[in-house]
Design an enzyme around this catalytic site. Structure first.
Site, short mmCIF file in Angstrom:
data_model
loop_
_atom_site.label_atom_id
_atom_site.label_comp_id
_atom_site.label_asym_id
_atom_site.label_seq_id
_atom_site.Cartn_x
_atom_site.Cartn_y
_atom_site.Cartn_z
N HIS A 89 0.84 -1.21 0.00
CA HIS A 89 0.00 0.00 0.00
C HIS A 89 0.87 1.25 0.00
O HIS A 89 1.85 1.34 0.74
CB HIS A 89 -0.92 0.00 1.23
N TYR B 45 -9.26 5.82 7.16
CA TYR B 45 -9.43 6.18 8.58
C TYR B 45 -10.42 7.34 8.59
O TYR B 45 -10.09 8.44 8.14
CB TYR B 45 -8.10 6.63 9.19
N PRO C 37 -4.97 -0.06 18.64
CA PRO C 37 -4.68 -0.49 17.27
C PRO C 37 -4.67 0.62 16.22
O PRO C 37 -4.26 0.36 15.08
CB PRO C 37 -5.80 -1.49 16.97
N LYS D 10 0.54 -0.47 15.24
CA LYS D 10 1.92 -0.60 15.71
C LYS D 10 2.24 -1.86 16.49
O LYS D 10 3.42 -2.18 16.69
CB LYS D 10 2.29 0.62 16.59
N TYR E 259 3.91 6.28 10.58
CA TYR E 259 3.04 5.17 10.16
C TYR E 259 3.85 4.09 9.46
O TYR E 259 3.67 2.90 9.70
CB TYR E 259 1.93 5.70 9.23
C1 PHB Z 1 -6.31 -4.23 10.40
O1 PHB Z 1 -6.34 -4.45 9.19
O2 PHB Z 1 -6.68 -5.09 11.22
C2 PHB Z 1 -5.86 -2.90 10.89
C3 PHB Z 1 -5.32 -2.01 9.99
C4 PHB Z 1 -4.91 -0.77 10.41
C5 PHB Z 1 -5.03 -0.43 11.74
C6 PHB Z 1 -5.54 -1.33 12.66
C7 PHB Z 1 -5.97 -2.58 12.23
O3 PHB Z 1 -4.64 0.80 12.14
#
Ligand code: PHB
Ligand code: APR
Length: 389
Positions: free
Chosen positions: A72, A202, A293, A297, A383
């Protein structure tokens, strides 16, 4: 039984440490209290930083990751009326990969059982002992119910938040913890539906945060901010999809629905335990720290810890030099606090809580990240992963 490094816990931290050590000629034994099936079925997060991908590739575990993982080049930040892409290669020259932690663990276990160091599942009563001496040991009961003693030079506590290692370190006089419980939780689903987006989204929304993630071109992983007291039984699939539609709403675009194959509610908290060492017992991964989450990280921090720890242990056990093990806790904790801060920043910016004043501050911060290259670069660098060590 005798080994150089006794490793408690077969999560990504313990398994990767064992592999890194084996490739440098150091023996280890991994002790896990759950079954292989259980460990391989746990659904966890799914974003790998660049250095995590590089580390897994360097230890010979990059094939399936590169075949089935999805590279990505950024993320979308969304708030009402806006969906803005942060382009990571442009901002900081790095990318991230979508590849489930569950898949990383499966690859590590397969490699370990294929001629790697011993990996014992379904052991019980695991207890590190004599960690303040030069000959620590681990007492445990094997899968057949026989008491065992594993003599070691060093013990790695990679047994997660609930394992015995962290408690033992905390009992020493220097032990200290810091904790933050966030006033919200995530409701996560896995669905057999093609992701309707090329990058993760997000989304800030007046009704709460939502995250659009994925596991493959056919499987979506989606999350909704909910109150921690919510019960999963009260969330029908339809109610979840409707809430996702509302929070991701954008003209001319919609969420792809499909059969929901897993559903759960996850708490959100930060936790740091210091030091990450007591005598000859070293902590790594969730045994030493938990992050919410939102910054993706958890797994990446575990990989960074064991990368540092492996180098330090090789130096100790092969050259008899203790400089790197002595520096391990401080070096690891510097990065842990940076990631804890980043996870807190993402969490605080994106989740609805507090009053309307807080909401305006969040929207102002989101606008700043979406309009200032400096602010966007700061997010992108964190990130995609800061350097280790
Ligand atoms: C996930 O795909 O489970 C996932 C992706 C990004 C995040 C948290 C969880 O920030
Ligand atoms: N004896 C033996 N094994 C134990 C014990 C015990 N008493 N207690 C826990 N374990 C095992 C758990 O069953 C688990 O398999 O230790 C392992 C710890 O693994 P994880 O919880 O996966 O932690 P870690 O390897 O540090 O991985 C980092 O990143 O995405 C985050 O929290 C997520 O698990 C993830 C973590």
């Amino acid at each position: 039984m005798r080994t150089q490094v006794g490793i408690i816990g077969a999560g990504p931290a313990g398994l990767l440490l064992s592999r890194l050590l084996a490739l440098q000629g150091i023996d280890s034994v991994v002790l896990e209290n759950r079954s292989r099936d259980y460990v391989e079925a746990r659904i966890r997060a799914g974003i790998l930083e660049q250095h995590t991908v590089d580390t897994l590739s360097a230890v010979g575990l990059g094939d399936r990751l590169h075949r089935e993982g999805l590279e990505h080049s950024g993320i979308y930040l969304q708030y009402p009326g806006t969906r803005h892409k942060l382009d990571f290669p442009e901002l900081c020259g790095r990318t991230v990969w979508v590849y489930g932690q569950t898949e990383v663990v499966k690859d590590l276990i397969a490699a370990q059982l294929d001629g790697g160091p011993p990996l014992l599942f379904e052991v019980s009563d695991v207890q590190p002992e004599d960690v303040d001496t030069d000959s620590p040991r681990i007492r445990f009961t094997d899968a057949d119910g026989n008491p065992q003693l594993l003599e070691c030079d060093v013990i790695a506590g990679t047994d997660g938040f609930h394992g015995p290692s962290r408690t033992l370190v905390q009992e020493s006089s220097r032990g200290r913890t810091w904790e933050r419980t966030y006033p919200y939780a995530w409701l996560g689903i896995l669905a057999d539906a093609a992701p309707a987006t090329d990058e993760l989204i997000y989304a800030w929304h007046p009704e709460g945060f939502a995250l659009y993630s994925m596991r493959s071109p056919k499987v979506s992983r989606l999350y909704l901010q909910v109150d921690p007291s919510e019960k999963i039984e009260d969330w029908s699939d339809e109610r979840i999809w409707d809430a996702l539609d509302t929070r991701f709403a954008l003209d001319g675009w919609s969420v792809n629905r499909g059969p929901v194959t897993d559903k759960s509610i996850l708490p959100m908290r930060s936790f740091v335990s210091a030091p990450m060492r007591r005598g000859r017992l070293f902590l790594a991964g969730d045994a030493a720290h938990i992050v919410p989450p939102t910054g993706a990280k958890g797994l990446n921090l575990a990989v960074a810890d064991v990368t540092l720890l492996a180098t330090a242990l090789v130096r100790l056990l092969q050259e008899g030099r203790s400089d790197l093990v002595d520096a391990y806790s401080d070096t690891a904790l510097r990065r842990v606090w940076r990631c804890t801060h980043f996870s807190w920043f993402m969490t605080s910016m994106l989740h609805r809580s507090g009053d309307d004043f807080d909401a305006q501050l969040q929207l102002s911060q989101l606008e700043r990240v979406c309009s200032s290259e400096a602010a966007a670069r700061e997010l992108a660098e964190n990130y995609t992963g800061l350097p280790i060590g």
